[in-house]
Scaffold this motif. Sequence first.
Motif, PDB file in Angstrom:
ATOM      1  N   ALA A   1       0.813  -1.215   0.000  1.00  0.00           N
ATOM      2  CA  ALA A   1       0.000   0.000   0.000  1.00  0.00           C
ATOM      3  C   ALA A   1       0.849   1.269   0.000  1.00  0.00           C
ATOM      4  CB  ALA A   1      -0.926   0.003   1.212  1.00  0.00           C
ATOM      5  N   ALA A   2       2.161   1.132   0.044  1.00  0.00           N
ATOM      6  CA  ALA A   2       3.053   2.294   0.074  1.00  0.00           C
ATOM      7  C   ALA A   2       2.949   3.062  -1.249  1.00  0.00           C
ATOM      8  CB  ALA A   2       4.491   1.842   0.304  1.00  0.00           C
ATOM      9  N   PRO A   3       3.108   4.381  -1.176  1.00  0.00           N
ATOM     10  CA  PRO A   3       3.015   5.199  -2.396  1.00  0.00           C
ATOM     11  C   PRO A   3       4.061   4.822  -3.450  1.00  0.00           C
ATOM     12  CG  PRO A   3       3.233   6.581  -0.441  1.00  0.00           C
ATOM     13  CD  PRO A   3       3.342   5.168   0.002  1.00  0.00           C
ATOM     14  N   SER A   4       5.256   4.488  -3.017  1.00  0.00           N
ATOM     15  CA  SER A   4       6.286   4.062  -3.971  1.00  0.00           C
ATOM     16  C   SER A   4       6.747   2.659  -3.575  1.00  0.00           C
ATOM     17  CB  SER A   4       7.464   5.030  -3.963  1.00  0.00           C
ATOM     18  OG  SER A   4       8.042   5.087  -2.684  1.00  0.00           O
ATOM     19  N   LEU A   5       6.490   1.697  -4.428  1.00  0.00           N
ATOM     20  CA  LEU A   5       6.839   0.310  -4.128  1.00  0.00           C
ATOM     21  C   LEU A   5       8.330   0.086  -4.324  1.00  0.00           C
ATOM     22  CD1 LEU A   5       3.907  -1.557  -5.906  1.00  0.00           C
ATOM     23  CD2 LEU A   5       4.189  -1.128  -3.479  1.00  0.00           C
ATOM     24  N   SER A   6       8.920  -0.578  -3.358  1.00  0.00           N
ATOM     25  CA  SER A   6      10.352  -0.885  -3.460  1.00  0.00           C
ATOM     26  C   SER A   6      10.543  -2.175  -4.259  1.00  0.00           C
ATOM     27  CB  SER A   6      10.959  -1.036  -2.067  1.00  0.00           C
ATOM     28  OG  SER A   6      10.431  -2.179  -1.440  1.00  0.00           O
ATOM     29  N   ASN A   7      11.750  -2.387  -4.714  1.00  0.00           N
ATOM     30  CA  ASN A   7      12.087  -3.604  -5.442  1.00  0.00           C
ATOM     31  C   ASN A   7      11.861  -4.833  -4.571  1.00  0.00           C
ATOM     32  OD1 ASN A   7      12.710  -4.002  -8.067  1.00  0.00           O
ATOM     33  ND2 ASN A   7      14.927  -3.907  -7.790  1.00  0.00           N
ATOM     34  N   GLU A   8      12.239  -4.716  -3.307  1.00  0.00           N
ATOM     35  CA  GLU A   8      12.085  -5.822  -2.368  1.00  0.00           C
ATOM     36  C   GLU A   8      10.619  -6.195  -2.201  1.00  0.00           C
ATOM     37  OE1 GLU A   8      12.883  -6.845   2.334  1.00  0.00           O
ATOM     38  OE2 GLU A   8      13.759  -5.049   1.475  1.00  0.00           O
ATOM     39  N   CYS A   9       9.773  -5.195  -2.155  1.00  0.00           N
ATOM     40  CA  CYS A   9       8.344  -5.424  -1.977  1.00  0.00           C
ATOM     41  C   CYS A   9       7.754  -6.152  -3.190  1.00  0.00           C
ATOM     42  CB  CYS A   9       7.638  -4.084  -1.770  1.00  0.00           C
ATOM     43  SG  CYS A   9       5.872  -4.231  -1.462  1.00  0.00           S
ATOM     44  N   LEU A  10       8.220  -5.804  -4.365  1.00  0.00           N
ATOM     45  CA  LEU A  10       7.694  -6.411  -5.583  1.00  0.00           C
ATOM     46  C   LEU A  10       8.195  -7.831  -5.810  1.00  0.00           C
ATOM     47  CD1 LEU A  10       7.979  -3.362  -7.985  1.00  0.00           C
ATOM     48  CD2 LEU A  10       5.896  -4.312  -6.998  1.00  0.00           C
ATOM     49  N   THR A  11       9.386  -8.141  -5.339  1.00  0.00           N
ATOM     50  CA  THR A  11       9.970  -9.458  -5.605  1.00  0.00           C
ATOM     51  C   THR A  11       9.729 -10.469  -4.496  1.00  0.00           C
ATOM     52  OG1 THR A  11      12.088  -8.750  -4.681  1.00  0.00           O
ATOM     53  CG2 THR A  11      11.805  -8.517  -7.066  1.00  0.00           C
ATOM     54  N   GLN A  12       9.234 -10.033  -3.345  1.00  0.00           N
ATOM     55  CA  GLN A  12       8.993 -10.957  -2.237  1.00  0.00           C
ATOM     56  C   GLN A  12       7.746 -11.792  -2.498  1.00  0.00           C
ATOM     57  OE1 GLN A  12       8.629  -8.674   1.317  1.00  0.00           O
ATOM     58  NE2 GLN A  12      10.616  -9.306   2.075  1.00  0.00           N
ATOM     59  N   ASP A  13       7.861 -13.081  -2.183  1.00  0.00           N
ATOM     60  CA  ASP A  13       6.706 -13.967  -2.260  1.00  0.00           C
ATOM     61  C   ASP A  13       5.901 -13.814  -0.969  1.00  0.00           C
ATOM     62  OD1 ASP A  13       4.905 -15.975  -2.863  1.00  0.00           O
ATOM     63  OD2 ASP A  13       6.280 -17.595  -2.327  1.00  0.00           O
ATOM     64  N   PRO A  14       4.630 -13.371  -1.052  1.00  0.00           N
ATOM     65  CA  PRO A  14       3.840 -13.159   0.169  1.00  0.00           C
ATOM     66  C   PRO A  14       3.672 -14.430   1.006  1.00  0.00           C
ATOM     67  CG  PRO A  14       2.746 -12.162  -1.716  1.00  0.00           C
ATOM     68  CD  PRO A  14       3.906 -12.950  -2.246  1.00  0.00           C
ATOM     69  N   LEU A  15       3.531 -15.567   0.358  1.00  0.00           N
ATOM     70  CA  LEU A  15       3.379 -16.820   1.096  1.00  0.00           C
ATOM     71  C   LEU A  15       4.650 -17.146   1.881  1.00  0.00           C
ATOM     72  CD1 LEU A  15       1.700 -19.303   1.784  1.00  0.00           C
ATOM     73  CD2 LEU A  15       2.624 -20.384  -0.260  1.00  0.00           C
ATOM     74  N   TYR A  16       5.796 -16.976   1.235  1.00  0.00           N
ATOM     75  CA  TYR A  16       7.077 -17.228   1.910  1.00  0.00           C
ATOM     76  C   TYR A  16       7.242 -16.295   3.102  1.00  0.00           C
ATOM     77  CZ  TYR A  16      12.072 -17.389   2.799  1.00  0.00           C
ATOM     78  OH  TYR A  16      13.293 -17.501   3.411  1.00  0.00           O
ATOM     79  N   LYS A  17       6.897 -15.027   2.918  1.00  0.00           N
ATOM     80  CA  LYS A  17       7.034 -14.037   3.993  1.00  0.00           C
ATOM     81  C   LYS A  17       6.113 -14.389   5.164  1.00  0.00           C
ATOM     82  CE  LYS A  17       8.662 -10.078   5.431  1.00  0.00           C
ATOM     83  NZ  LYS A  17      10.020  -9.945   5.852  1.00  0.00           N
ATOM     84  N   THR A  18       4.902 -14.858   4.862  1.00  0.00           N
ATOM     85  CA  THR A  18       3.961 -15.240   5.917  1.00  0.00           C
ATOM     86  C   THR A  18       4.465 -16.468   6.675  1.00  0.00           C
ATOM     87  OG1 THR A  18       2.128 -14.353   4.627  1.00  0.00           O
ATOM     88  CG2 THR A  18       1.562 -15.864   6.392  1.00  0.00           C
ATOM     89  N   VAL A  19       4.943 -17.468   5.952  1.00  0.00           N
ATOM     90  CA  VAL A  19       5.470 -18.681   6.591  1.00  0.00           C
ATOM     91  C   VAL A  19       6.698 -18.341   7.441  1.00  0.00           C
ATOM     92  CG1 VAL A  19       6.561 -20.925   6.151  1.00  0.00           C
ATOM     93  CG2 VAL A  19       4.520 -20.252   4.883  1.00  0.00           C
ATOM     94  N   GLU A  20       7.533 -17.436   6.947  1.00  0.00           N
ATOM     95  CA  GLU A  20       8.697 -16.998   7.708  1.00  0.00           C
ATOM     96  C   GLU A  20       8.261 -16.347   9.032  1.00  0.00           C
ATOM     97  OE1 GLU A  20      12.719 -14.404   6.879  1.00  0.00           O
ATOM     98  OE2 GLU A  20      10.866 -13.783   5.922  1.00  0.00           O
ATOM     99  N   GLY A  21       7.262 -15.483   8.981  1.00  0.00           N
ATOM    100  CA  GLY A  21       6.754 -14.848  10.196  1.00  0.00           C
ATOM    101  C   GLY A  21       6.151 -15.849  11.163  1.00  0.00           C
ATOM    102  N   MET A  22       5.454 -16.834  10.613  1.00  0.00           N
ATOM    103  CA  MET A  22       4.852 -17.858  11.465  1.00  0.00           C
ATOM    104  C   MET A  22       5.913 -18.709  12.149  1.00  0.00           C
ATOM    105  SD  MET A  22       1.741 -18.944   8.952  1.00  0.00           S
ATOM    106  CE  MET A  22       0.937 -20.118  10.004  1.00  0.00           C
ATOM    107  N   SER A  23       6.980 -19.041  11.439  1.00  0.00           N
ATOM    108  CA  SER A  23       8.023 -19.862  12.055  1.00  0.00           C
ATOM    109  C   SER A  23       8.792 -19.082  13.121  1.00  0.00           C
ATOM    110  CB  SER A  23       8.966 -20.436  11.002  1.00  0.00           C
ATOM    111  OG  SER A  23       9.501 -19.438  10.202  1.00  0.00           O
ATOM    112  N   VAL A  24       9.006 -17.800  12.883  1.00  0.00           N
ATOM    113  CA  VAL A  24       9.652 -16.975  13.909  1.00  0.00           C
ATOM    114  C   VAL A  24       8.746 -16.874  15.138  1.00  0.00           C
ATOM    115  CG1 VAL A  24      10.403 -14.631  14.460  1.00  0.00           C
ATOM    116  CG2 VAL A  24      11.093 -15.682  12.319  1.00  0.00           C
TER     117      VAL A  24
END
Length: 71
Positions: free
Chosen positions: A27-50
């Motif tokens: 939702a950020a006004p300017s999307l970063s490269n990291e935001c565009l290339t991250q897999d949302p599922l991977y990021k969610t699973v990473e947060g859940m494991s932490v």
Amino acid sequence: MFVLACSAVGVVLGGTASQAEINQCQAAPSLSNECLTQDPLYKTVEGMSVGLLAGAGAALGATVEIWKKKI
């Protein structure tokens, strides 16, 4: 049982926090490269494991402290 309950809460909170971070990034006004290339599922699973590790660690720490006070 205490460790299992704390771990489950950690998984839920970790998943929710990472999902909120993904939503904020998208939702950020300017999307970063990291935001565009991250897999949302991977990021969610990473947060859940932490969250799982944090919940289990907190439960084990609390259990040790309770045992110390009983002795």
